[in-house]
Design a protein around this motif. Structure first.
Motif, mmCIF file in Angstrom:
data_model
loop_
_atom_site.group_PDB
_atom_site.id
_atom_site.type_symbol
_atom_site.label_atom_id
_atom_site.label_comp_id
_atom_site.label_asym_id
_atom_site.label_seq_id
_atom_site.Cartn_x
_atom_site.Cartn_y
_atom_site.Cartn_z
ATOM 1 N N PRO A 74 3.572 20.427 -3.533
ATOM 2 C CA PRO A 74 3.915 19.801 -2.255
ATOM 3 C C PRO A 74 3.179 18.464 -2.178
ATOM 4 C CG PRO A 74 2.216 21.455 -1.912
ATOM 5 C CD PRO A 74 2.457 21.382 -3.396
ATOM 6 N N GLU A 75 3.913 17.362 -2.278
ATOM 7 C CA GLU A 75 3.311 16.048 -2.476
ATOM 8 C C GLU A 75 3.453 15.187 -1.219
ATOM 9 O OE1 GLU A 75 5.110 14.346 -6.029
ATOM 10 O OE2 GLU A 75 5.583 16.376 -6.716
ATOM 11 N N PRO A 76 2.371 15.001 -0.458
ATOM 12 C CA PRO A 76 2.438 14.094 0.686
ATOM 13 C C PRO A 76 2.498 12.647 0.196
ATOM 14 C CG PRO A 76 0.190 14.864 0.386
ATOM 15 C CD PRO A 76 1.025 15.581 -0.639
ATOM 16 N N GLN A 77 3.444 11.897 0.713
ATOM 17 C CA GLN A 77 3.728 10.562 0.189
ATOM 18 C C GLN A 77 3.904 9.593 1.361
ATOM 19 O OE1 GLN A 77 6.172 10.518 -3.335
ATOM 20 N NE2 GLN A 77 7.394 8.828 -2.547
ATOM 21 N N ILE A 78 3.245 8.455 1.290
ATOM 22 C CA ILE A 78 3.396 7.450 2.350
ATOM 23 C C ILE A 78 4.834 6.970 2.440
ATOM 24 C CG2 ILE A 78 2.850 5.079 3.000
ATOM 25 C CD1 ILE A 78 0.076 5.434 2.025
ATOM 26 N N CYS A 130 0.860 -1.182 0.000
ATOM 27 C CA CYS A 130 0.000 0.000 0.000
ATOM 28 C C CYS A 130 0.895 1.229 0.000
ATOM 29 C CB CYS A 130 -0.918 -0.007 1.223
ATOM 30 S SG CYS A 130 -2.065 1.392 1.288
ATOM 31 N N LEU A 131 1.223 1.714 -1.186
ATOM 32 C CA LEU A 131 2.129 2.839 -1.376
ATOM 33 C C LEU A 131 1.364 3.911 -2.143
ATOM 34 C CD1 LEU A 131 5.291 0.827 -2.442
ATOM 35 C CD2 LEU A 131 4.572 1.483 -0.142
ATOM 36 N N PHE A 132 1.351 5.126 -1.611
ATOM 37 C CA PHE A 132 0.370 6.104 -2.083
ATOM 38 C C PHE A 132 0.902 7.520 -1.930
ATOM 39 C CE2 PHE A 132 -3.292 8.839 -1.566
ATOM 40 C CZ PHE A 132 -4.144 8.388 -2.556
ATOM 41 N N ALA A 133 0.453 8.407 -2.841
ATOM 42 C CA ALA A 133 0.772 9.833 -2.715
ATOM 43 C C ALA A 133 -0.254 10.644 -3.494
ATOM 44 C CB ALA A 133 2.175 10.140 -3.229
ATOM 45 N N SER A 160 0.297 9.570 8.535
ATOM 46 C CA SER A 160 0.651 8.373 7.751
ATOM 47 C C SER A 160 1.625 8.713 6.636
ATOM 48 C CB SER A 160 -0.594 7.732 7.130
ATOM 49 O OG SER A 160 -1.287 6.938 8.052
ATOM 50 N N TYR A 161 1.597 9.969 6.211
ATOM 51 C CA TYR A 161 2.513 10.395 5.148
ATOM 52 C C TYR A 161 3.885 10.637 5.766
ATOM 53 C CZ TYR A 161 -1.766 10.958 2.457
ATOM 54 O OH TYR A 161 -2.963 10.722 1.822
#
Length: 330
Positions: free
Chosen positions: A291-295, A175-178, A273-274
């Protein structure tokens, strides 16, 4: 009486769901990756997200990364397009020839389903979802059964964003997400980019190699980057395609973009979580930045660091990952 409504319509000729609450208005494109393409304050004439013009729609559909809030799953770069995880090798297409990497995953251009939309005295909202199974095009690269559900709502507080991923299959899945969030600077028509200062809850800057992949070590922050995590800095102080750890301040993980001329601040408060931030500013070109919030850390499965430290999350069968964010003006 406060206006609260949601309805089907179009955006630059594409199917859209619009929703409005009071002075706020937003639109989502379900057939182009569930991208929230617009978020506006009509009373103050603020346009917060980088929206495509009509002439840009074809290029936007071909590469929908720098407009609105695209969904990245899995996010960012993977070396040679290979994803090594849990004893399996996933092979992704190499779609960034300059680096020889895969970039930005598979769901940003897929058709999502409109699950629900509506309005009440408290909010207006829209929910879209993407379900992947053996018949879905994404399954070829991510051979897991899963559902992603995305709900946006507008209220007097601003724009709320809720993401949910559920493992519908019988095996453990990554579960990898942004979000590749694209923010205007300036967002006010009477201001210029020079009037803006951005602050982000960054921690350390990852050292990247020539292929834009982290090598597991950190680089010292520059004086401007120290301002970025402190009192704020001009968003285009240097060309940025930088990767940072997230470091919560006062219990929150967020970006603050302040128009110093007007005294208005756009807050993008994301969940903890990011674990990482990507920051990209189009070669320091004024107008917008991301500005990219990324797990997860970029290329996380190939980095020999503890999974929890680099956001290498997994979902067992039936498990759910969920996180919320809010964009508002103060």
């Amino acid at each position: 009486m406060t206006i609260s409504k949601a309805y089907e319509g179009t955006y630059q000729g594409e199917k859209a769901v619009w929703f409005q609450f009071g002075r706020y208005e937003a639109a989502i494109l379900p057939e182009i990756g569930g991208n929230l393409i617009a978020f506006r304050d009509n009373e103050n004439k603020y346009t917060f997200l980088h929206e495509p013009t009509l002439d840009e729609m074809e290029s936007f559909k071909a590469r929908p990364f720098i407009h609105g809030i695209p969904v990245l799953f899995p996010p960012n770069r993977f070396e040679d397009g290979k994803f090594l995880w849990n004893g399996r090798t996933y092979q992704f297409p190499v779609n960034e020839p300059a680096t020889g990497n895969h970039l930005h995953g598979f769901v940003h251009s897929e058709k999502w389903d409109v699950t629900d939309f509506g309005s009440s005295a408290a909010e207006s909202f829209v929910t879209v979802s993407l379900t992947v199974d053996e018949q879905h095009a994404v399954y070829k690269y991510l051979p897991h059964k899963f559902t992603i559900k995305l709900r946006y709502s507008l209220s007097a507080e601003g724009l709320s964003q809720q993401i949910l991923v559920r493992n519908e299959g019988q095996d453990v899945m990554p579960c990898l997400f942004a979000f590749h969030t694209s923010v205007n600077a300036p967002f006010a028509p009477e201001s210029s980019a020079k009037d803006y200062r951005v602050k982000l809850t960054i921690g350390e800057r990852w050292e990247l190699n020539e292929r834009m992949l982290p090598i597991g070590t950190y680089q010292p922050l520059t004086a401007d980057e120290e301002l970025l995590k402190g009192e704020g800095v001009y968003p285009f102080f240097d060309s940025m395609d930088n990767h940072y750890t997230a470091s919560a301040q006062n219990g929150r993980n967020r970006m603050e973009l302040t128009d110093t001329k007007l005294g208005a601040t756009l807050v993008y408060d994301v969940g903890t979580s990011y674990k990482q931030w990507m920051i990209w500013n189009n070669n320091a070109t004024e107008g917008f930045f991301c500005p990219e919030p990324q797990i997860s850390l970029v290329n996380a499965p190939l980095v020999d660091l503890p999974a929890d430290d680099i956001g290498l999350f997994s979902l067992a069968p039936g498990e759910i990952w969920e996180e919320s964010a809010i964009l508002y003006v103060k």
